[in-house]
Design a protein around this motif. Structure first.
Motif, PDB file in Angstrom:
ATOM      1  N   GLY A   9       0.804  -1.212   0.000  1.00  0.00           N
ATOM      2  CA  GLY A   9       0.000   0.000   0.000  1.00  0.00           C
ATOM      3  C   GLY A   9       0.836   1.260   0.000  1.00  0.00           C
ATOM      4  O   GLY A   9       2.065   1.228   0.058  1.00  0.00           O
ATOM      5  N   LEU A  10       0.133   2.377  -0.034  1.00  0.00           N
ATOM      6  CA  LEU A  10       0.728   3.707  -0.099  1.00  0.00           C
ATOM      7  C   LEU A  10       0.642   4.363   1.272  1.00  0.00           C
ATOM      8  O   LEU A  10      -0.427   4.362   1.890  1.00  0.00           O
ATOM      9  CB  LEU A  10      -0.036   4.540  -1.130  1.00  0.00           C
ATOM     10  N   VAL A  11       1.749   4.919   1.745  1.00  0.00           N
ATOM     11  CA  VAL A  11       1.763   5.593   3.043  1.00  0.00           C
ATOM     12  C   VAL A  11       1.049   6.935   2.894  1.00  0.00           C
ATOM     13  O   VAL A  11       1.439   7.771   2.093  1.00  0.00           O
ATOM     14  CB  VAL A  11       3.207   5.807   3.548  1.00  0.00           C
ATOM     15  N   LYS A  13      -0.083   8.641   5.928  1.00  0.00           N
ATOM     16  CA  LYS A  13       0.030   9.403   7.167  1.00  0.00           C
ATOM     17  C   LYS A  13       1.099   8.784   8.049  1.00  0.00           C
ATOM     18  O   LYS A  13       1.231   7.565   8.107  1.00  0.00           O
ATOM     19  CB  LYS A  13      -1.324   9.371   7.883  1.00  0.00           C
ATOM     20  N   LYS A  14       1.870   9.630   8.714  1.00  0.00           N
ATOM     21  CA  LYS A  14       2.805   9.183   9.742  1.00  0.00           C
ATOM     22  C   LYS A  14       2.154   9.502  11.078  1.00  0.00           C
ATOM     23  O   LYS A  14       2.159  10.633  11.523  1.00  0.00           O
ATOM     24  CB  LYS A  14       4.144   9.904   9.623  1.00  0.00           C
ATOM     25  N   ALA A  15       1.558   8.501  11.708  1.00  0.00           N
ATOM     26  CA  ALA A  15       0.758   8.710  12.915  1.00  0.00           C
ATOM     27  C   ALA A  15       1.584   8.403  14.153  1.00  0.00           C
ATOM     28  O   ALA A  15       1.651   7.270  14.589  1.00  0.00           O
ATOM     29  CB  ALA A  15      -0.481   7.829  12.872  1.00  0.00           C
ATOM     30  N   GLY A  16       2.222   9.397  14.708  1.00  0.00           N
ATOM     31  CA  GLY A  16       2.974   9.185  15.937  1.00  0.00           C
ATOM     32  C   GLY A  16       4.311   8.510  15.691  1.00  0.00           C
ATOM     33  O   GLY A  16       4.787   8.386  14.571  1.00  0.00           O
ATOM     34  N   ASP A  17       4.919   8.037  16.767  1.00  0.00           N
ATOM     35  CA  ASP A  17       6.239   7.421  16.699  1.00  0.00           C
ATOM     36  C   ASP A  17       6.114   5.953  16.302  1.00  0.00           C
ATOM     37  O   ASP A  17       5.317   5.214  16.871  1.00  0.00           O
ATOM     38  CB  ASP A  17       6.919   7.538  18.065  1.00  0.00           C
ATOM     39  N   LYS A  18       6.889   5.531  15.311  1.00  0.00           N
ATOM     40  CA  LYS A  18       6.976   4.143  14.847  1.00  0.00           C
ATOM     41  C   LYS A  18       5.668   3.600  14.275  1.00  0.00           C
ATOM     42  O   LYS A  18       5.436   2.398  14.285  1.00  0.00           O
ATOM     43  CB  LYS A  18       7.462   3.229  15.978  1.00  0.00           C
ATOM     44  N   THR A  19       4.816   4.467  13.768  1.00  0.00           N
ATOM     45  CA  THR A  19       3.546   4.033  13.188  1.00  0.00           C
ATOM     46  C   THR A  19       3.291   4.783  11.887  1.00  0.00           C
ATOM     47  O   THR A  19       3.509   5.984  11.813  1.00  0.00           O
ATOM     48  CB  THR A  19       2.379   4.299  14.161  1.00  0.00           C
ATOM     49  N   ALA A  20       2.833   4.049  10.887  1.00  0.00           N
ATOM     50  CA  ALA A  20       2.450   4.652   9.614  1.00  0.00           C
ATOM     51  C   ALA A  20       1.084   4.109   9.214  1.00  0.00           C
ATOM     52  O   ALA A  20       0.763   2.960   9.497  1.00  0.00           O
ATOM     53  CB  ALA A  20       3.473   4.329   8.534  1.00  0.00           C
ATOM     54  N   THR A  21       0.291   4.945   8.556  1.00  0.00           N
ATOM     55  CA  THR A  21      -1.004   4.522   8.032  1.00  0.00           C
ATOM     56  C   THR A  21      -0.854   4.310   6.539  1.00  0.00           C
ATOM     57  O   THR A  21      -0.375   5.196   5.831  1.00  0.00           O
ATOM     58  CB  THR A  21      -2.073   5.595   8.306  1.00  0.00           C
ATOM     59  N   ILE A  22      -1.249   3.117   6.065  1.00  0.00           N
ATOM     60  CA  ILE A  22      -1.158   2.850   4.628  1.00  0.00           C
ATOM     61  C   ILE A  22      -2.553   2.612   4.058  1.00  0.00           C
ATOM     62  O   ILE A  22      -3.451   2.140   4.752  1.00  0.00           O
ATOM     63  CB  ILE A  22      -0.234   1.657   4.305  1.00  0.00           C
ATOM     64  N   LEU A  23      -2.701   2.965   2.795  1.00  0.00           N
ATOM     65  CA  LEU A  23      -3.954   2.790   2.073  1.00  0.00           C
ATOM     66  C   LEU A  23      -3.765   1.641   1.087  1.00  0.00           C
ATOM     67  O   LEU A  23      -2.889   1.697   0.226  1.00  0.00           O
ATOM     68  CB  LEU A  23      -4.313   4.075   1.328  1.00  0.00           C
ATOM     69  N   VAL A  24      -4.582   0.597   1.238  1.00  0.00           N
ATOM     70  CA  VAL A  24      -4.497  -0.583   0.383  1.00  0.00           C
ATOM     71  C   VAL A  24      -5.700  -0.579  -0.556  1.00  0.00           C
ATOM     72  O   VAL A  24      -6.838  -0.423  -0.117  1.00  0.00           O
ATOM     73  CB  VAL A  24      -4.472  -1.876   1.226  1.00  0.00           C
ATOM     74  N   ILE A  54       5.724   9.865   3.845  1.00  0.00           N
ATOM     75  CA  ILE A  54       4.443   9.958   3.151  1.00  0.00           C
ATOM     76  C   ILE A  54       4.686   9.870   1.646  1.00  0.00           C
ATOM     77  O   ILE A  54       5.576  10.521   1.113  1.00  0.00           O
ATOM     78  CB  ILE A  54       3.720  11.263   3.523  1.00  0.00           C
ATOM     79  N   GLY A  55       3.913   9.028   0.970  1.00  0.00           N
ATOM     80  CA  GLY A  55       4.048   8.843  -0.466  1.00  0.00           C
ATOM     81  C   GLY A  55       4.797   7.580  -0.853  1.00  0.00           C
ATOM     82  O   GLY A  55       4.783   7.185  -2.016  1.00  0.00           O
ATOM     83  N   ASP A  56       5.470   6.919   0.099  1.00  0.00           N
ATOM     84  CA  ASP A  56       6.179   5.673  -0.187  1.00  0.00           C
ATOM     85  C   ASP A  56       5.188   4.542  -0.438  1.00  0.00           C
ATOM     86  O   ASP A  56       4.109   4.503   0.145  1.00  0.00           O
ATOM     87  CB  ASP A  56       7.076   5.266   0.988  1.00  0.00           C
ATOM     88  N   THR A  57       5.579   3.606  -1.288  1.00  0.00           N
ATOM     89  CA  THR A  57       4.830   2.368  -1.463  1.00  0.00           C
ATOM     90  C   THR A  57       5.578   1.294  -0.694  1.00  0.00           C
ATOM     91  O   THR A  57       6.775   1.096  -0.911  1.00  0.00           O
ATOM     92  CB  THR A  57       4.735   1.991  -2.952  1.00  0.00           C
ATOM     93  N   ILE A  58       4.869   0.621   0.228  1.00  0.00           N
ATOM     94  CA  ILE A  58       5.543  -0.333   1.107  1.00  0.00           C
ATOM     95  C   ILE A  58       4.860  -1.687   1.074  1.00  0.00           C
ATOM     96  O   ILE A  58       3.735  -1.832   0.598  1.00  0.00           O
ATOM     97  CB  ILE A  58       5.604   0.176   2.568  1.00  0.00           C
ATOM     98  N   ALA A  76       9.257  -4.074   3.718  1.00  0.00           N
ATOM     99  CA  ALA A  76      10.190  -3.414   2.810  1.00  0.00           C
ATOM    100  C   ALA A  76       9.539  -2.183   2.204  1.00  0.00           C
ATOM    101  O   ALA A  76       8.320  -2.115   2.079  1.00  0.00           O
ATOM    102  CB  ALA A  76      10.610  -4.363   1.698  1.00  0.00           C
ATOM    103  N   VAL A  77      10.390  -1.226   1.826  1.00  0.00           N
ATOM    104  CA  VAL A  77       9.926  -0.065   1.067  1.00  0.00           C
ATOM    105  C   VAL A  77      10.109  -0.416  -0.401  1.00  0.00           C
ATOM    106  O   VAL A  77      11.228  -0.629  -0.865  1.00  0.00           O
ATOM    107  CB  VAL A  77      10.725   1.205   1.440  1.00  0.00           C
ATOM    108  N   LEU A  78       9.007  -0.509  -1.138  1.00  0.00           N
ATOM    109  CA  LEU A  78       9.071  -0.926  -2.538  1.00  0.00           C
ATOM    110  C   LEU A  78       9.442   0.223  -3.463  1.00  0.00           C
ATOM    111  O   LEU A  78      10.196   0.040  -4.412  1.00  0.00           O
ATOM    112  CB  LEU A  78       7.721  -1.515  -2.964  1.00  0.00           C
ATOM    113  N   LYS A  79       8.889   1.411  -3.186  1.00  0.00           N
ATOM    114  CA  LYS A  79       9.159   2.568  -4.036  1.00  0.00           C
ATOM    115  C   LYS A  79       9.126   3.817  -3.172  1.00  0.00           C
ATOM    116  O   LYS A  79       8.194   4.011  -2.394  1.00  0.00           O
ATOM    117  CB  LYS A  79       8.104   2.657  -5.141  1.00  0.00           C
ATOM    118  N   ALA A  80      10.149   4.650  -3.289  1.00  0.00           N
ATOM    119  CA  ALA A  80      10.203   5.887  -2.516  1.00  0.00           C
ATOM    120  C   ALA A  80       9.231   6.900  -3.093  1.00  0.00           C
ATOM    121  O   ALA A  80       9.038   6.979  -4.309  1.00  0.00           O
ATOM    122  CB  ALA A  80      11.612   6.454  -2.519  1.00  0.00           C
ATOM    123  N   GLY A  81       8.618   7.679  -2.217  1.00  0.00           N
ATOM    124  CA  GLY A  81       7.640   8.672  -2.643  1.00  0.00           C
ATOM    125  C   GLY A  81       8.281   9.995  -2.993  1.00  0.00           C
ATOM    126  O   GLY A  81       9.504  10.139  -3.049  1.00  0.00           O
TER     127      GLY A  81
END
Length: 83
Positions: A9-11, A13-24, A54-58, A76-81
């Motif tokens: 999915g695509l990142v 939002k960076k929600a707090g420390d050590k957490t990311a929200t991805i959209l699948v 934000i914007g990375d595909t992971i 893994a980070v598949l593609k940098a945003g």
């Protein structure tokens, strides 16, 4: 060993420390109209090293529940945003 789900999915939002929200995004066929429709769902992913932006595909893999809503770890980070 049990099967672990893997999501891509695509990142968004960076929600707090050590957490990311991805959209699948997934494509399903509409039962009546037989047209493929996009469906979206957001997941919280554990990012131990704060490596994603934000914007990375992971790629993320299922794990034990780390909090009430977080059950995936960064694989893994598949593609940098752009950001």
């Amino acid at each position: 060993m049990a099967f672990k789900r893997e999501i891509h999915g695509l990142v968004v939002k960076k929600a707090g420390d050590k957490t990311a929200t991805i959209l699948v995004e997934r494509r399903v066929m509409h039962p009546r109209y037989r047209k493929f429709v996009k469906k979206f769902k957001k997941y919280l992913v554990h990012d131990e090293k704060n490596a994603v932006k934000i914007g990375d595909t992971i790629s993320a893999v299922e794990c034990r529940p780390l909090s009430a809503k977080k059950s995936f770890r960064l694989k893994a980070v598949l593609k940098a945003g752009v950001e």
